[in-house]
Design a protein around this motif. Structure first.
Motif, PDB file in Angstrom:
ATOM      1  N   THR A   1       0.829  -1.203   0.000  1.00  0.00           N
ATOM      2  CA  THR A   1       0.000   0.000   0.000  1.00  0.00           C
ATOM      3  C   THR A   1       0.864   1.254   0.000  1.00  0.00           C
ATOM      4  O   THR A   1       2.016   1.236   0.453  1.00  0.00           O
ATOM      5  CB  THR A   1      -0.917   0.058   1.238  1.00  0.00           C
TER       6      THR A   1
ATOM      7  N   THR B   1      -2.598   5.104   2.847  1.00  0.00           N
ATOM      8  CA  THR B   1      -3.519   3.972   2.992  1.00  0.00           C
ATOM      9  C   THR B   1      -3.037   3.042   4.090  1.00  0.00           C
ATOM     10  O   THR B   1      -3.849   2.509   4.866  1.00  0.00           O
ATOM     11  CB  THR B   1      -3.639   3.221   1.664  1.00  0.00           C
TER      12      THR B   1
ATOM     13  N   LEU C   1     -10.858  -0.373  -0.728  1.00  0.00           N
ATOM     14  CA  LEU C   1      -9.586   0.078  -1.285  1.00  0.00           C
ATOM     15  C   LEU C   1      -9.662   0.153  -2.801  1.00  0.00           C
ATOM     16  O   LEU C   1     -10.395  -0.600  -3.439  1.00  0.00           O
ATOM     17  CB  LEU C   1      -8.485  -0.921  -0.930  1.00  0.00           C
TER      18      LEU C   1
ATOM     19  N   LEU D   1      -7.890  -1.248  -5.188  1.00  0.00           N
ATOM     20  CA  LEU D   1      -6.953  -2.376  -5.144  1.00  0.00           C
ATOM     21  C   LEU D   1      -6.670  -2.893  -6.546  1.00  0.00           C
ATOM     22  O   LEU D   1      -7.588  -3.174  -7.311  1.00  0.00           O
ATOM     23  CB  LEU D   1      -7.542  -3.505  -4.291  1.00  0.00           C
TER      24      LEU D   1
ATOM     25  N   GLU E   1      -4.491   2.459  -4.576  1.00  0.00           N
ATOM     26  CA  GLU E   1      -3.946   2.688  -3.231  1.00  0.00           C
ATOM     27  C   GLU E   1      -3.165   1.478  -2.734  1.00  0.00           C
ATOM     28  O   GLU E   1      -2.325   1.589  -1.849  1.00  0.00           O
ATOM     29  CB  GLU E   1      -5.085   2.958  -2.253  1.00  0.00           C
ATOM     30  N   ALA E   2      -3.494   0.317  -3.278  1.00  0.00           N
ATOM     31  CA  ALA E   2      -2.869  -0.922  -2.839  1.00  0.00           C
ATOM     32  C   ALA E   2      -2.817  -1.894  -4.009  1.00  0.00           C
ATOM     33  O   ALA E   2      -3.649  -1.826  -4.917  1.00  0.00           O
ATOM     34  CB  ALA E   2      -3.659  -1.540  -1.676  1.00  0.00           C
TER      35      ALA E   2
END
Length: 600
Positions: free
Chosen positions: A155, A159, A185, A187, A258-259
């Motif tokens: 991340t 985050t 998230l 993701l 973010e991840a």
């Protein structure tokens, strides 16, 4: 998978290349002794020979490697040439070429061409299994494991802090729930069909979710659906999707992640670049991180020359040398039977009390990997679904705890949410049914099953028209269900209009059993459905029983005649999630032990 020891090169005396300095000293000493013995002239005249192992052609070995480990292997091969490492008295010349794992696996499984390399080091045993295919491909001979790297969730710092890093830890199931929740998230992942990292992570989420309870398939399917919206072709490209600064994706470009699902080594390489990109923080799931295990395999061993075969084993032994271990660690890899370097973990973004030094998760079974890959394939494959909705009078009944909303109100809202998750290439249609909708007919097509992105007369797309049609659904006063005739007619139409290359299915939502004296019987319906089923045009019937009056066992019995299944939801708001699960089950992806009880 997991960790395996390479042969101990030092124990055999053949695996460790001597340093250039030691070799220079040895040669100089020999020459001095020769001169002292009065043999210098003889040596100059060629009467006395000091054989140079590299004077003749060296033994060439071509090695295809996963792009992440190729630089480390290339550095080790270069050092072997500089140190004049020999194999059977000839210098060893290893040439390393980076190749995408999925491409090599596909070519080996096909078996129609000459590989052009004698050794393959992919990032995971997943690819070795894939390359075996149906057994008709080019053979691979396993010879050990070069290095390992755990799969993690990486991340950006903002985050990570929001998720409580590093003190708060998560299981894979908890990470999936966080990603798919209301404030989920952003993701990203590399395509599990092309990335062992993505596939191992998805398989771990599925296994972890199974440990959590009965809704595991729904959670896994929802995670896969989320990832399809933010997937990258390869592990290298997934890093390019990350937010570029520490402001967080919400304040920056919403298309930035973010991840991402990432290996520890990839995070190490990213954080070591010093390019100004935001460093990553790593979450190591508490139920174990699967590992990339970098297997070393000889390719088509029976076709190798004796020199090539011995050179391949010589280089493998060299990879067990302390210098090779240092090189691998400098590139961010863990090596077998060696203490974990805390500097490696810190650089990658790991920090206690994250369980980065715990036991790796056991290697997933072939069956679990196949289920995960099958789930992914069905999720990303374009769908062709005809949705048939009950509009009988009972759909006007209020739903407890929904502030006066009717079953129809909540059903429509759930269908609209589900519609938003489909791509422009998916094909969706809509029928409604209740007794005597059109004279003696109990069903009516409201929108044909067509591509959602297809333009329509008057402007807009088929998605817009379908959304309006969902919104306009309303119960027919005093209308009964008329279920059996509708099921048969809709199923016949779905099979007749089957489109190859897509996941075809018929989805029927009903809040009650059949209540139409003019309808065919259930036994007759099942008998006729079986005559329509065509194995070459598979269309599973997905029947969802909605509300307390619905009979799940009845719809399950009917749906099974088509290779489908029946489900039950007490709250129509659950329809979207159950549809995702139903698609997975209908494709046979939950294994042979699935029962009707699992579908409650």
């Amino acid at each position: 998978m997991g960790r395996h020891s390479l042969p101990d090169a030092k124990a055999t005396g053949t695996g460790r290349a001597r340093s250039p300095r030691r070799r220079t000293v040895s040669i100089a000493t020999a020459l001095v002794l020769a001169v002292a013995a009065g043999t210098g002239v003889a040596a100059q005249s060629g009467l006395l020979s000091f054989a140079d192992p590299c004077a003749d052609a060296p033994v060439r070995l071509d090695l295809a490697a996963s792009p992440d480990i190729a630089p480390a292997l290339r550095a080790i091969a270069d050092r072997a040439r500089q140190d004049r490492v020999t194999t059977d008295g000839h210098c060893l010349d290893v040439r390393v070429e980076a190749r995408e794992n999925y491409q090599v696996a596909a070519a080996l499984a096909d078996g129609s061409g000459t590989p052009g390399y004698q050794v393959w080091v992919p990032d995971s045993d997943v690819w070795v299994e894939r390359a075996k295919g149906l057994g008709d491909g080019i053979s691979l001979t396993p010879a050990g494991t070069v290095a390992t790297s755990p799969v993690t969730l990486a991340t950006v710092p903002t985050t990570a802090r929001t998720l409580g890093w590093p003190r708060k830890s998560y299981t894979w199931a908890e990470l999936a729930a966080t990603a798919t929740g209301a404030d989920g998230l952003l993701l990203g992942s590399a395509d599990p069909a092309r990335s062992a990292t993505g596939l191992l992570a998805l398989s771990s989420i599925a296994e972890s979710s199974r440990q959590k309870g009965a809704d595991s398939d729904t959670r896994t399917a929802a995670t896969a659906e989320l990832l399809t919206q933010r997937v990258s072709d390869t592990d290298t490209r997934v890093l390019e999707t990350l937010a570029q600064d520490d402001s967080g994706a919400e304040k920056g470009n919403p298309r930035r992640n973010e991840a991402v699902l990432l290996s520890e080594q990839a995070a190490f390489a990213h954080n070591s670049e010093g390019s100004g990109s935001t460093n990553l923080n790593l979450f190591y799931p508490t139920d174990g991180a699967p590992v990339l295990d970098y297997p070393y395999s000889l390719v088509d061993e029976t076709e190798l020359t004796t020199d090539q075969s011995r050179a391949a084993m010589r280089f493998m032994a060299l990879l067990g040398d302390e210098a090779a271990y240092r090189t691998l660690q400098e590139h961010g890899f863990r090596v077998a039977d060696t203490a974990l370097d805390p500097t490696l973990v810190r650089t990658a973004g790991g920090l206690a009390p994250q369980p980065y030094d715990g036991n790796d998760a056991g290697p997933p079974s072939s069956e679990s990997l196949q289920r995960a890959l099958g789930l992914w394939t069905v999720t990303v494959q374009s769908a062709r679904l005809t949705t048939v909705v009950d509009t009988s009078g009972s759909m006007a009944a209020p739903v407890p705890g929904r502030d006066g909303q009717s079953r129809m109100d909540v059903t429509k809202a759930s269908l609209l949410r589900a519609l938003a998750g489909f791509t422009p290439e998916d094909e969706i249609g809509l029928w409604e049914f209740a007794t005597r909708l059109d004279g003696a007919t109990d069903y009516r097509e409201l929108e044909k099953t067509a591509r959602l992105g297809e333009p329509v007369k008057g402007g807009g797309t088929h998605r817009d028209r379908l959304s309006d049609a969902f919104t306009a659904l309303k119960p027919v006063p005093d209308g009964d269900t008329g279920l059996y005739d509708t099921m048969l007619a809709a199923y016949r139409e779905a099979v007749a209009t089957y489109v190859s290359g897509k996941f075809n299915a018929l989805v029927i939502l009903t809040d009650g059993s059949n209540k139409d004296d003019d309808s065919i019987s259930r036994a007759e319906l099942i008998k006729r459905l079986k005559t329509v089923v065509d194995p070459r045009r598979p269309v599973p019937l997905i029947a969802i029983a909605v509300g307390p009056d619905a009979d799940r066992d009845e719809v399950d019995t009917i749906a099974r005649a088509t290779g489908g299944a029946g489900y039950e939801v007490s709250d129509p708001a659950e329809i979207q999630a159950v549809m995702l699960r139903a698609v997975m089950l209908s494709a046979g992806l939950t294994g042979p032990d699935s029962t009707a009880a699992d579908r409650s």
